[in-house]
Design a protein around this motif. Structure first.
Motif, PDB file in Angstrom:
ATOM      1  N   GLU A 155      33.917  38.665  45.035  1.00 12.01           N
ATOM      2  CA  GLU A 155      33.836  38.141  46.315  1.00 12.01           C
ATOM      3  C   GLU A 155      33.596  36.581  46.292  1.00 12.01           C
ATOM      4  OE1 GLU A 155      29.885  39.607  45.275  1.00 12.01           O
ATOM      5  OE2 GLU A 155      31.880  40.503  45.312  1.00 12.01           O
ATOM      6  N   THR A 156      33.207  35.924  45.000  1.00 12.98           N
ATOM      7  CA  THR A 156      32.843  34.832  44.675  1.00 12.98           C
ATOM      8  C   THR A 156      33.913  33.755  44.159  1.00 12.98           C
ATOM      9  OG1 THR A 156      31.951  34.906  42.406  1.00 12.98           O
ATOM     10  CG2 THR A 156      30.493  35.303  44.408  1.00 12.98           C
ATOM     11  N   MET A 157      34.915  34.532  43.794  1.00 16.19           N
ATOM     12  CA  MET A 157      36.193  33.980  43.157  1.00 16.19           C
ATOM     13  C   MET A 157      37.231  33.413  44.299  1.00 16.19           C
ATOM     14  SD  MET A 157      37.506  32.753  40.350  1.00 16.19           S
ATOM     15  CE  MET A 157      36.879  33.554  39.103  1.00 16.19           C
ATOM     16  N   PRO A 158      37.448  32.163  44.404  1.00 15.24           N
ATOM     17  CA  PRO A 158      38.630  31.820  45.105  1.00 15.24           C
ATOM     18  C   PRO A 158      39.943  31.937  44.324  1.00 15.24           C
ATOM     19  CG  PRO A 158      37.241  29.934  44.423  1.00 15.24           C
ATOM     20  CD  PRO A 158      36.571  31.084  43.987  1.00 15.24           C
ATOM     21  N   VAL A 159      40.854  32.271  44.904  1.00 17.71           N
ATOM     22  CA  VAL A 159      42.370  32.649  44.178  1.00 17.71           C
ATOM     23  C   VAL A 159      43.347  31.796  45.010  1.00 17.71           C
ATOM     24  CG1 VAL A 159      43.872  34.409  43.280  1.00 17.71           C
ATOM     25  CG2 VAL A 159      41.419  35.057  43.122  1.00 17.71           C
ATOM     26  N   VAL A 160      43.800  30.784  44.374  1.00 23.46           N
ATOM     27  CA  VAL A 160      44.863  30.147  44.899  1.00 23.46           C
ATOM     28  C   VAL A 160      46.245  30.570  44.593  1.00 23.46           C
ATOM     29  CG1 VAL A 160      45.721  27.811  45.270  1.00 23.46           C
ATOM     30  CG2 VAL A 160      43.231  28.006  45.063  1.00 23.46           C
ATOM     31  N   VAL A 161      47.031  30.959  45.715  1.00 23.86           N
ATOM     32  CA  VAL A 161      48.051  31.708  45.642  1.00 23.86           C
ATOM     33  C   VAL A 161      49.450  30.528  46.008  1.00 23.86           C
ATOM     34  CG1 VAL A 161      49.619  33.722  45.809  1.00 23.86           C
ATOM     35  CG2 VAL A 161      47.225  33.725  45.616  1.00 23.86           C
TER      36      VAL A 161
END
Length: 608
Positions: free
Chosen positions: A511-517
């Protein structure tokens, strides 16, 4: 980049117009011209080549008058000659123009049906003639320009001078920059503060969609809906610095915003916009018909541009490509017997590893080509064929406009290669070049997402790690987006092919990891959605860059979504690069880092 200057003065303006154009020479050009009014009569002088040729013309045949406009031109529509040089004129007005008018063919056909004729091959002349028709129908200069602007598609800046009115200039911008300078009893228009710096330090910058009516007494500014607006006066430092940040906080932000204009000029080197046919830049010769394999090499952001280039060449020209980071290529001692062309990509043209790789390829007897932004550089001098990108000086260490110019050059070269090899027919070439011509407008549309991206950046700045994912053309962009973020915000970021998520990176998702798609609605969209679902199932924070069709699919809940217009697939790497640049920029600003000169980095890496 083309340059624009306009002056309502108190003395003869021709020498001052030329002086201002000299300050814009750094933008690059292949012809120049000025137009003035005296006793209400319009006259102009134009010349192919350098400004000294225009000065010689003026020495032989001076132009009087206290009001005028001037221009330095990079050819986009039509060859660089006097007939195609600006200003373009009719009996009623003269105009100078930066950018591309995408729908000029339709407008030209409409005007021709009404009996109007043309003297040049340019899209710019269409603007002059269209405003003229509006005036012939009874409209005044203001209303004629306003109504014409609503018909124009593309990214552009314009300055108009009207026969019979020695107190009026009208300017407009959509994409390409334009500024108003205020003097004592004098007024000015210019591409940037550098052009205006000899005359004034009081500058107002038009915002996108603005147009302005400039008289000796001041300037009225209107937005795209013709509503009066105010733009603040800023004190320019153009006298002190050769390249000015204008109304931007950092050079990087300014260079991001220059992309619609520089893309138009770079494209003009590779595509004859009049015919829609690809071409090589002037003086360069390369026949792709016998090229079976290309070895491509570059460093840093240039490497990611080269990776997109490999996709372009393999997709559109069916040429197999090998790709290496230059620092590995030079030492790997790759056997090159089956390679027909070695292609190198560099912003500066001085990158040590790339230069060494080029020399290695030449030693192996290969024909070499280079995509470079500095035509006087060592790589440009030593390559057999040079493909210049016309991005202009890039001051920010993190490459922005040079990267997208590399992409559009590589796209055009791949189309040219496909035509040479018989893979692309005439109709296919026209379809692809028409798509490329939309790049300046679509990049300008992407810039309008800056407000939403700035909000996203406030969230991104609270994290210390990020993943970037993409497939197809978006895979190199994922790596470039991650590079931009890490090099100026110092946030650890990694870019991956989305299909590799389950091969390791998924272990980092929580939940702390932003994943840019990066997921335009293309042929691999559904597969990328599957990867997004895997992230969502593990509580990852999804940041989605997509288009209107992708957003409508609404397949996965996201933390943030940045929605761009739908566009042809060939354009997605070019256009989607822009919001990724803005994300890195605004995140770095939030974190208070040195955006233009990040720690430990140099603009050109000239040592190992």
């Amino acid at each position: 980049m083309c340059g624009i200057i306009g002056i309502i003065g108190r003395e003869t303006v021709a020498p001052r117009l030329v002086d201002a154009l000299k300050r814009l020479e750094y933008r690059g050009y292949d012809s120049a011209g000025i137009a003035t009014l005296e006793n209400g009569q319009l006259d102009r002088r134009r010349a192919e080549g350098k400004l000294r040729n225009l000065e010689a013309r003026l020495g032989e045949d001076p132009l009087p008058g206290t009001i005028g406009i001037g221009h330095t031109r990079w050819a986009t529509h039509g060859v660089p000659n006097e007939a195609n040089a600006h200003p373009h004129a009719t009996a009623r007005l003269a105009v100078v123009h930066n950018g591309i008018i995408e729908n000029f063919r339709d407008l030209k056909a409409d005007l021709a049906a009404d009996g109007y004729t043309f003297e040049s091959e340019t899209d710019s002349e269409v603007v002059a003639v269209y405003v003229t028709r509006q005036m012939d129908r009874g409209l005044g200069a203001r209303d004629a320009v306003s109504s014409t602007l609503k018909r124009l598609e593309g990214a552009f800046s314009l300055a108009f001078l009207f026969t019979g009115d020695e107190t009026l200039l009208i300017g407009a911008r959509r994409g390409s920059p334009l500024a108003i300078g205020e003097g004592r009893g004098e007024m000015f228009l210019g591409s940037d503060a550098i052009a205006l710096s000899p005359f004034t330090d009081a500058v107002r910058y038009l915002e996108d969609g603005d147009w302005t009516v400039v008289t000796r007494d001041g300037a009225e500014i209107f937005d795209a809906l013709d509503r009066p607006v105010e733009r603040p006066i800023r004190r320019s430092v153009g006298k002190a610095f050769y390249v000015d940040k204008g109304n931007h906080r950092h050079f990087m932000q300014k260079e991001i915003y220059e992309q619609p204009e520089v893309l138009a000029h770079t494209l003009g080197s590779f595509v004859d916009m009049t015919t829609g046919r690809t071409r090589l830049p002037q003086g360069q010769v390369l026949d792709f018909s016998g090229v079976r394999r290309i070895a491509i090499s570059a460093c840093g952001t240039g490497y990611y541009a080269a990776l997109v280039g490999r996709y372009y060449f393999e997709r559109y020209a069916r040429i197999a490509c090998d790709l290496d980071v230059a620092s590995e290529f030079r030492y790997r001692e790759s056997p090159l017997a089956d390679v027909d062309l070695a292609l190198f990509v560099s912003q500066s043209g001085e990158t040590a590893d790339t230069l060494a790789s080029l020399r290695y390829a030449k030693e192996q007897g290969l024909k070499t080509a280079a995509v470079v932004n500095v035509q006087e550089s060592t790589i440009a001098r030593e390559a057999d064929v040079v493909f210049p990108t016309l991005a202009g000086p890039e001051i920010g260490v993190a490459s922005t406009k040079a990267f997208t110019c590399q992409l559009i050059a590589l796209a055009a070269l791949a189309i040219r290669a496909g035509v040479d090899r018989g893979v692309i027919d005439g109709e296919g070439e026209l379809e692809l070049t028409k798509a490329l011509a939309e790049a300046p407008r679509l990049v300008n549309a992407a810039l309008h997402a800056e407000g939403a991206i700035e909000l996203l950046a406030r969230d991104m700045a609270t994290h210390r790690h990020a993943l970037f994912l993409g497939r197809g053309f978006s895979y190199p962009l994922a790596m470039e987006g991650a590079l931009k973020l890490k090099e100026i915000s110092y946030i650890h970021a990694e870019g991956y092919a989305a299909g590799e998520l389950k091969h390791g990176p998924i272990a980092l998702i929580d939940e702390t990891m932003p994943v840019v798609v990066i997921a335009p609605h293309d042929r691999v969209f559904e597969k990328t959605v599957s990867n997004m679902q895997e992230v969502a199932a593990r509580g990852g924070k999804i940041v989605l860059f997509t288009d209107e069709s992708g957003a409508a699919a609404g397949a996965v809940k996201t933390t943030h979504s940045i929605v761009l217009p739908d566009m042809p697939e060939i354009l997605t790497p070019i256009v989607y690069a822009v919001p990724l640049q803005l994300l890195a920029y605004h995140t770095a600003v939030q974190m208070g880092t040195d955006v233009d000169q990040p720690r430990n980095l140099a603009k050109s890496v000239t040592v190992e």
